[in-house]
Design an enzyme around this catalytic site. Structure first.
Site, PDB file in Angstrom:
ATOM      1  N   GLY A  18      -3.926  19.478  -6.518  1.00  0.00           N
ATOM      2  CA  GLY A  18      -4.451  18.268  -7.168  1.00  0.00           C
ATOM      3  C   GLY A  18      -5.959  18.299  -7.271  1.00  0.00           C
ATOM      4  O   GLY A  18      -6.608  19.267  -6.875  1.00  0.00           O
ATOM      5  N   ASP A  57      -9.448  -0.037   1.088  1.00  0.00           N
ATOM      6  CA  ASP A  57      -8.756   0.386  -0.132  1.00  0.00           C
ATOM      7  C   ASP A  57      -7.339   0.837   0.190  1.00  0.00           C
ATOM      8  O   ASP A  57      -6.889   1.880  -0.270  1.00  0.00           O
ATOM      9  CB  ASP A  57      -9.561   1.521  -0.792  1.00  0.00           C
ATOM     10  CG  ASP A  57      -9.134   1.743  -2.247  1.00  0.00           C
ATOM     11  OD1 ASP A  57      -8.515   0.840  -2.830  1.00  0.00           O
ATOM     12  OD2 ASP A  57      -9.409   2.828  -2.781  1.00  0.00           O
ATOM     13  N   ARG A  75      -1.201   4.750  -3.208  1.00  0.00           N
ATOM     14  CA  ARG A  75      -1.744   6.067  -3.586  1.00  0.00           C
ATOM     15  C   ARG A  75      -2.571   6.681  -2.468  1.00  0.00           C
ATOM     16  O   ARG A  75      -2.869   7.884  -2.506  1.00  0.00           O
ATOM     17  CB  ARG A  75      -2.550   5.962  -4.884  1.00  0.00           C
ATOM     18  CG  ARG A  75      -3.828   5.193  -4.747  1.00  0.00           C
ATOM     19  CD  ARG A  75      -4.490   4.944  -6.097  1.00  0.00           C
ATOM     20  NE  ARG A  75      -4.897   3.545  -6.170  1.00  0.00           N
ATOM     21  CZ  ARG A  75      -5.954   3.038  -5.551  1.00  0.00           C
ATOM     22  NH1 ARG A  75      -6.718   3.814  -4.819  1.00  0.00           N
ATOM     23  NH2 ARG A  75      -6.244   1.766  -5.641  1.00  0.00           N
ATOM     24  N   ASN A  76      -2.967   5.879  -1.470  1.00  0.00           N
ATOM     25  CA  ASN A  76      -3.743   6.388  -0.337  1.00  0.00           C
ATOM     26  C   ASN A  76      -2.905   6.608   0.920  1.00  0.00           C
ATOM     27  O   ASN A  76      -3.436   6.786   2.016  1.00  0.00           O
ATOM     28  CB  ASN A  76      -4.910   5.442  -0.020  1.00  0.00           C
ATOM     29  CG  ASN A  76      -5.930   5.437  -1.132  1.00  0.00           C
ATOM     30  OD1 ASN A  76      -6.033   6.413  -1.863  1.00  0.00           O
ATOM     31  ND2 ASN A  76      -6.668   4.350  -1.280  1.00  0.00           N
ATOM     32  N   ASP A  92      -7.478   8.835   3.015  1.00  0.00           N
ATOM     33  CA  ASP A  92      -8.579   8.380   2.147  1.00  0.00           C
ATOM     34  C   ASP A  92      -9.528   7.437   2.874  1.00  0.00           C
ATOM     35  O   ASP A  92      -9.455   6.220   2.729  1.00  0.00           O
ATOM     36  CB  ASP A  92      -8.012   7.670   0.905  1.00  0.00           C
ATOM     37  CG  ASP A  92      -8.179   8.543  -0.309  1.00  0.00           C
ATOM     38  OD1 ASP A  92      -9.289   9.029  -0.526  1.00  0.00           O
ATOM     39  OD2 ASP A  92      -7.178   8.739  -1.027  1.00  0.00           O
TER      40      ASP A  92
HETATM   41  O1  ACK Z   1       0.375  12.647  -5.199  1.00  0.00           O
HETATM   42  P1  ACK Z   1      -0.008  13.984  -4.737  1.00  0.00           P
HETATM   43  O2  ACK Z   1       0.972  15.077  -4.760  1.00  0.00           O
HETATM   44  O3  ACK Z   1      -0.643  13.861  -3.269  1.00  0.00           O
HETATM   45  O4  ACK Z   1      -1.366  14.436  -5.467  1.00  0.00           O
HETATM   46  C1  ACK Z   1      -2.504  14.144  -4.717  1.00  0.00           C
HETATM   47  C2  ACK Z   1      -3.476  15.305  -4.777  1.00  0.00           C
HETATM   48  O5  ACK Z   1      -3.384  16.022  -3.563  1.00  0.00           O
HETATM   49  C3  ACK Z   1      -4.936  14.866  -4.964  1.00  0.00           C
HETATM   50  O6  ACK Z   1      -5.316  14.029  -3.906  1.00  0.00           O
HETATM   51  C4  ACK Z   1      -2.329  15.501  -2.792  1.00  0.00           C
HETATM   52  N1  ACK Z   1      -2.723  15.517  -1.390  1.00  0.00           N
HETATM   53  C5  ACK Z   1      -3.867  15.043  -0.845  1.00  0.00           C
HETATM   54  N2  ACK Z   1      -3.861  15.238   0.480  1.00  0.00           N
HETATM   55  C6  ACK Z   1      -2.706  15.878   0.781  1.00  0.00           C
HETATM   56  C7  ACK Z   1      -2.112  16.335   2.001  1.00  0.00           C
HETATM   57  N3  ACK Z   1      -2.722  16.187   3.156  1.00  0.00           N
HETATM   58  N4  ACK Z   1      -0.917  16.933   1.930  1.00  0.00           N
HETATM   59  C8  ACK Z   1      -0.293  17.086   0.737  1.00  0.00           C
HETATM   60  N5  ACK Z   1      -0.784  16.661  -0.437  1.00  0.00           N
HETATM   61  C9  ACK Z   1      -1.978  16.063  -0.402  1.00  0.00           C
HETATM   62  C10 ACK Z   1      -2.056  14.091  -3.265  1.00  0.00           C
END
Ligand code: ACK
Length: 257
Positions: free
Chosen positions: A56, A174, A178-179, A192
């Site tokens: 992402g 926040d 989504r967080n 986040d």
């Molecule tokens: O919805 P997602 O698959 O989950 O897409 C976003 C993307 O990265 C940008 O933030 C994913 N993401 C963020 N942190 C993690 C994490 N620790 N493990 C797996 N996916 C993550 C988030």
């Protein structure tokens, strides 16, 4: 009380610290924020990290998945946030600020920081890998597949993480689906932290009369009116962004509980 204890006691965001209970220290209270990074995070040798794929886009650069090796321990899956090249000092500081915050927490419903890479490029933040990604997309993709027990379990986990943050004296500001990240066991973890975009770049944000931007539909009235953010306004966000929406998710056809 050592001078370090006194310094901490002075900077608890108005929260009264009790002996033996850890409280959050705002990295912005450090004259040199690099000091906070040293204090609250572990430096990882980049040779221990294997980046596998991009998963992402983060605010500061790509988010990747990969593996982290620790001598004497089993290799683990991690997510790696990178700071893209060409950054200015302020971006580096804002990027690492999240790690200085996350590194202070230790709770099963708060995303775990493994460490940071600051001594070589790219600068990275390494956290535990959450197989099911963010809660909002996870719920959309699997609407109708959860049992009530599973949904309530997710809410309970998030509430437990938020209670921990509140006890630590940390205000998230926040809280939103989504967080929240979800792992393969459906455990939800708050993520986040301390991002600069909190009020500026939120897609749900609207301008207030004072010209600031706030996610108006989900923000507590006192936070909208005069930016009074607190654990109480986090609790408002919990109710409006998580509790109510999660209760609207369709329950799976086989669910009887
Ligand atoms: O919805 P997602 O698959 O989950 O897409 C976003 C993307 O990265 C940008 O933030 C994913 N993401 C963020 N942190 C993690 C994490 N620790 N493990 C797996 N996916 C993550 C988030």
């Amino acid at each position: 009380m050592t001078s370090e204890d006194k310094r901490r006691a002075n900077y608890q965001n108005g929260h009264v610290p009790f002996p033996g209970i850890k409280t959050y220290v705002d990295p912005d209270t450090y004259e040199d924020p690099t000091q906070a990074v040293h204090e609250f995070t572990k430096e990882i040798d980049p040779s221990r990290i294997r980046i596998e794929r991009v998963i992402g886009a983060g605010e500061f650069g790509e988010v990747c998945s990969g593996r982290l090796r620790t001598p004497g321990k089993k290799e683990i899956a991690v997510a790696i946030k990178t700071l893209k090249g060409g950054y200015v000092e302020r971006q580096r500081r804002d990027f690492l600020r999240e790690a200085s915050i996350m590194g202070q927490f230790d709770h099963p419903n708060i995303i775990r920081l493994e460490g940071v890479v600051t001594k070589s490029r790219p600068v990275m933040i390494v956290v535990e890998y959450m197989e099911n990604g963010s809660l909002d997309s996870f719920l959309r993709q699997h609407d109708g597949h959860f049992t009530v027990i599973q949904l309530v379990g997710m809410l309970r986990g998030i509430a437990s993480g938020m209670k921990y943050l509140s006890d630590m004296g940390y205000v998230h500001r926040d809280l939103a689906a989504r967080n929240i990240l979800v792992n393969s066991n459906l455990v939800c973890k708050v993520s986040d932290f301390g991002l600069s975009r909190v009020l500026e770049d939120d897609p749900e944000a609207a301008y207030t009369t004072t010209g600031g931007k706030i996610p108006i539909r989900w923000t507590a009235p006192e936070a909208i009116s005069y930016r009074k953010f607190s654990s109480a306004s986090d609790a408002w966000s919990y109710a409006h962004k998580l509790d109510a929406p999660l209760k609207c998710v369709h329950v799976g056809p086989t669910a009887t509980d």
